[in-house]
Design a protein around this motif. Structure first.
Motif, PDB file in Angstrom:
ATOM      1  N   LEU B 249      50.555  40.218  40.417  1.00 43.55           N
ATOM      2  CA  LEU B 249      49.468  39.380  40.946  1.00 43.55           C
ATOM      3  C   LEU B 249      48.286  39.395  39.989  1.00 43.55           C
ATOM      4  O   LEU B 249      47.984  40.422  39.375  1.00 43.55           O
ATOM      5  CB  LEU B 249      49.001  39.906  42.314  1.00 43.55           C
ATOM      6  CG  LEU B 249      49.957  39.766  43.499  1.00 43.55           C
ATOM      7  CD1 LEU B 249      49.278  40.282  44.766  1.00 43.55           C
ATOM      8  CD2 LEU B 249      50.423  38.332  43.694  1.00 43.55           C
ATOM      9  N   GLU B 251      44.695  38.852  40.735  1.00 44.24           N
ATOM     10  CA  GLU B 251      43.869  38.746  41.946  1.00 44.24           C
ATOM     11  C   GLU B 251      44.749  38.227  43.084  1.00 44.24           C
ATOM     12  O   GLU B 251      45.717  38.893  43.410  1.00 44.24           O
ATOM     13  CB  GLU B 251      42.646  37.883  41.675  1.00 44.24           C
ATOM     14  CG  GLU B 251      41.743  38.547  40.627  1.00 44.24           C
ATOM     15  CD  GLU B 251      40.444  37.834  40.400  1.00 44.24           C
ATOM     16  OE1 GLU B 251      40.255  36.708  40.868  1.00 44.24           O
ATOM     17  OE2 GLU B 251      39.588  38.427  39.726  1.00 44.24           O
ATOM     18  N   GLU B 252      44.536  37.049  43.604  1.00 49.16           N
ATOM     19  CA  GLU B 252      45.333  36.579  44.739  1.00 49.16           C
ATOM     20  C   GLU B 252      46.481  35.668  44.304  1.00 49.16           C
ATOM     21  O   GLU B 252      47.278  35.218  45.135  1.00 49.16           O
ATOM     22  CB  GLU B 252      44.443  35.816  45.735  1.00 49.16           C
ATOM     23  CG  GLU B 252      43.413  36.676  46.444  1.00 49.16           C
ATOM     24  CD  GLU B 252      44.050  37.703  47.374  1.00 49.16           C
ATOM     25  OE1 GLU B 252      44.990  37.358  48.102  1.00 49.16           O
ATOM     26  OE2 GLU B 252      43.605  38.873  47.347  1.00 49.16           O
ATOM     27  N   ALA B 324      53.139  43.236  46.948  1.00 49.50           N
ATOM     28  CA  ALA B 324      51.786  42.676  46.850  1.00 49.50           C
ATOM     29  C   ALA B 324      50.738  43.734  47.193  1.00 49.50           C
ATOM     30  O   ALA B 324      49.682  43.821  46.550  1.00 49.50           O
ATOM     31  CB  ALA B 324      51.657  41.477  47.779  1.00 49.50           C
ATOM     32  N   GLN B 325      51.067  44.541  48.199  1.00 52.32           N
ATOM     33  CA  GLN B 325      50.142  45.604  48.602  1.00 52.32           C
ATOM     34  C   GLN B 325      49.892  46.558  47.429  1.00 52.32           C
ATOM     35  O   GLN B 325      48.760  46.942  47.153  1.00 52.32           O
ATOM     36  CB  GLN B 325      50.759  46.355  49.781  1.00 52.32           C
ATOM     37  CG  GLN B 325      49.800  47.255  50.515  1.00 52.32           C
ATOM     38  CD  GLN B 325      50.467  47.876  51.734  1.00 52.32           C
ATOM     39  OE1 GLN B 325      51.681  48.015  51.800  1.00 52.32           O
ATOM     40  NE2 GLN B 325      49.663  48.248  52.703  1.00 52.32           N
ATOM     41  N   GLN B 327      50.310  45.885  44.236  1.00 53.21           N
ATOM     42  CA  GLN B 327      49.595  45.165  43.174  1.00 53.21           C
ATOM     43  C   GLN B 327      48.101  45.059  43.479  1.00 53.21           C
ATOM     44  O   GLN B 327      47.268  45.158  42.583  1.00 53.21           O
ATOM     45  CB  GLN B 327      50.185  43.768  42.992  1.00 53.21           C
ATOM     46  CG  GLN B 327      51.471  43.741  42.179  1.00 53.21           C
ATOM     47  CD  GLN B 327      51.213  43.887  40.681  1.00 53.21           C
ATOM     48  OE1 GLN B 327      50.494  43.104  40.081  1.00 53.21           O
ATOM     49  NE2 GLN B 327      51.803  44.915  40.071  1.00 53.21           N
ATOM     50  N   LYS B 328      47.783  44.869  44.755  1.00 52.19           N
ATOM     51  CA  LYS B 328      46.361  44.758  45.130  1.00 52.19           C
ATOM     52  C   LYS B 328      45.662  46.102  45.010  1.00 52.19           C
ATOM     53  O   LYS B 328      44.511  46.188  44.616  1.00 52.19           O
ATOM     54  CB  LYS B 328      46.246  44.208  46.558  1.00 52.19           C
ATOM     55  CG  LYS B 328      46.559  42.716  46.636  1.00 52.19           C
ATOM     56  CD  LYS B 328      46.577  42.215  48.062  1.00 52.19           C
ATOM     57  CE  LYS B 328      46.971  40.743  48.119  1.00 52.19           C
ATOM     58  NZ  LYS B 328      47.230  40.273  49.481  1.00 52.19           N
ATOM     59  N   LYS B 329      46.416  47.142  45.372  1.00 55.93           N
ATOM     60  CA  LYS B 329      45.848  48.488  45.308  1.00 55.93           C
ATOM     61  C   LYS B 329      45.686  48.945  43.858  1.00 55.93           C
ATOM     62  O   LYS B 329      44.760  49.682  43.520  1.00 55.93           O
ATOM     63  CB  LYS B 329      46.787  49.446  46.054  1.00 55.93           C
ATOM     64  CG  LYS B 329      46.209  50.796  46.333  1.00 55.93           C
ATOM     65  CD  LYS B 329      47.163  51.557  47.252  1.00 55.93           C
ATOM     66  CE  LYS B 329      46.642  52.968  47.485  1.00 55.93           C
ATOM     67  NZ  LYS B 329      47.577  53.749  48.291  1.00 55.93           N
ATOM     68  N   PRO B 331      45.925  46.947  40.464  1.00 50.60           N
ATOM     69  CA  PRO B 331      46.159  45.758  39.622  1.00 50.60           C
ATOM     70  C   PRO B 331      46.749  46.149  38.274  1.00 50.60           C
ATOM     71  O   PRO B 331      46.349  47.152  37.674  1.00 50.60           O
ATOM     72  CB  PRO B 331      44.751  45.170  39.457  1.00 50.60           C
ATOM     73  CG  PRO B 331      44.004  45.651  40.656  1.00 50.60           C
ATOM     74  CD  PRO B 331      44.536  47.019  40.941  1.00 50.60           C
TER      75      PRO B 331
END
Lengths: 166, 341
Positions: B249, B251-252, B324-325, B327-329, B331
């Motif tokens: 990811l 960002e989003e 995704a979780q 990747q968000k945690k 980057p």
């Protein structure tokens, strides 16, 4: 070098290329410790070590093992001293009928090396797991019709603990 | 087992010297072929023994990618890939398959060419178009719990069994081949397998005498990776459904996504429709649902495997949300999904 080395002895390869390693052990060498269970690589009763790695003797044609060093259950310990895992199987009552036991022990001996050198299993690779869970996954190629699994894991766990102490 | 003669391959350059006809088979680890010969499903007149093939058991890491020799065992490849964050999904797929005994013997080339474990393919008393073209497909109206929902035909619904191939497809691997005439050619894995159509006996694009020499995996960042396999028991069983996935990811936004499905296709399934919807778009549950539903629009079930579309949908959503979780945690994370991996 058309010989195969089994438990430290060299033997000529069989004439018939259809001969599996398992049948060669039985029919040519009268080494009956390695057991024929399913004969299709599903049960693990025929597990032997090829250059130290565990494999199913029923799915290997003997001619492909030219020059390889094979260890069967007869070569795991000695006539005077059991391998620590053989001793642990006795102490932990890790068998009932015993038919799968030679394959279980050969598999377990290889497992000890694999874990000692930190080879991954799918459970150790994907998550935190207990040693017992890891052993169960790594031993999934050896079926036990009597269901002695908890005691088999006990025996292997005991030897791992002994090795770590020493 | 029927009688056969044996030829030996010492090096790749010797392929042209072999006597290769339709009744010749290459023998690598033999974990599948020897079994099929015992069942009289494969009855080769001649085997080419690959156990002394020099130079085919090496893994070469270059700046552009990884070259995996055809005779590298599944264990060797799993252990190597485990130490390479960008190949984590491959290691997980390999370790999910078979047993240590089989992985120690089975090879990279052989794994790609293993045959289906369809019950009726193995049961020589039953009709099977793959084993005996023109006899019919017993699975269509029989027990088809393990069978495919993608790429099926009226002739065959057998599932491709490999976990490794599913991960390699997600990683955009290619297969290098030496032809019987001694020529080299490369085939993208995504174009390597054939759906059954009217010729279920033809499973890939290899021609008579073609020898897989290596598999190539291009290098590159792929983000967080996971191989999730659902099966009837915890270990040593073929996939009912599996998902190989990698997600990066920005960002989003989905910067890159790699996907492949196992246990659901007549070939390792590359979900083109889902990927087209996902790539470059803003990550959301709605987008994931739209993507998997577009892919599943082509699914066809046969009774006992009616559960597979729903199961695949849930596994896909679960895996993608977990990736995704992570990747968000974290980057820029590259490697296996789990926190401490």
């Amino acid at each position: 070098m058309s010989a195969i080395h089994i438990n430290g002895e060299s033997y000529p390869l069989p004439d018939d290329p259809r001969t599996t390693l398992l049948d060669f052990l039985h029919q040519n060498l009268s080494l009956f410790g390695t057991k024929k269970g399913c004969d299709h690589g599903q049960c693990g009763a025929c597990t032997v070590l090829v250059d130290g790695q565990r494999m199913n003797a029923c799915l290997m044609l003997a001619f492909q093992l030219k020059g390889k060093n094979i260890t069967t259950i007869e070569g795991i310990g000695s006539n005077t001293e059991l391998h620590p895992l053989q001793q642990a199987f006795i102490e932990k009552d890790a068998f009932q009928c015993g038919y799968c036991t030679s394959g279980q022990i050969c598999s377990g001996v290889a497992l000890l090396n694999e874990m000692a050198q930190s080879d991954p299993s799918i459970v150790s690779a994907q998550q935190d797991c207990s040693t017992r869970e890891d052993i169960a996954e790594r031993m999934s190629g050896n079926l036990c019709r009597c269901g002695a699994y908890p005691n088999i894991v006990d025996a292997i766990e005991q030897v791992i603990a002994l090795e770590r102490q020493s | 087992m029927n009688p056969f003669s044996v030829q030996t391959l010492g090096s790749e350059g010797d392929v042209e010297k072999l006597n290769l006809d339709a009744q010749t088979r290459y023998l690598a680890g033999g974990t599948n072929l020897v079994d099929l010969m015992k069942h009289q499903i494969e009855t080769p007149v001649s085997l080419v023994d690959l156990s002394e093939w020099e130079g085919a058991s090496e893994i070469e890491k270059t700046g552009n990618g990884y070259r995996i020799g055809a005779m590298v065992t599944n264990t060797e490849l799993a252990n190597f890939a485990w130490r390479e964050p960008s190949l984590s999904v491959l290691s997980q797929a390999l370790l999910s398959g078979a047993t240590v005994q089989l992985r120690n013997r089975a090879t990279t080339g052989g794994n790609l060419l293993q045959r289906t474990r369809c019950y009726y393919f193995y049961d020589t008393a039953k009709p099977c178009n793959k084993r005996e073209p023109g006899t019919g497909c017993s699975a269509l109206t029989g027990m088809n719990r393990i069978h495919a929902i993608f790429g099926t035909s009226e002739q065959c619904i057998a599932t491709h069994p490999s976990d490794m191939a599913v991960a390699l497809m997600a990683l955009n691997a290619s297969v290098s081949v030496k032809t019987a005439m001694g020529k080299n050619r490369d085939i993208a894995l995504r174009e390597f397998y054939c759906t059954p159509g009217e010729t279920p006996e033809r499973e890939n694009v290899l021609e008579q005498g073609d020898l897989i020499t290596s598999v190539y995996i291009p290098a590159g960042t792929r983000g967080t990776q996971h191989y999730y396999k659902v099966r009837d028991r915890a270990s040593y069983a073929f996939a009912l459904v599996s998902v190989a996935a990698a997600l990066e990811l920005n960002e989003e936004t989905i910067h890159s996504v790699s996907l492949s499905f196992g246990g659901v296709g007549t070939i390792p399934w590359y979900p083109k429709k889902a990927l087209e919807i996902l790539q470059g778009n803003k990550f959301s549950v709605q987008l994931l649902e739209k993507a998997i539903d577009a892919e599943l629009a082509d699914a066809k079930t046969f009774g006992s495997n009616d559960f597979k579309p729903g199961l695949l949908r849930r596994v896909f959503l679960s895996v993608m949300l977990s990736l995704a979780q992570r990747q968000k945690k974290q980057p820029g994370h590259e490697g296996a999904l789990y926190e401490n991996r």
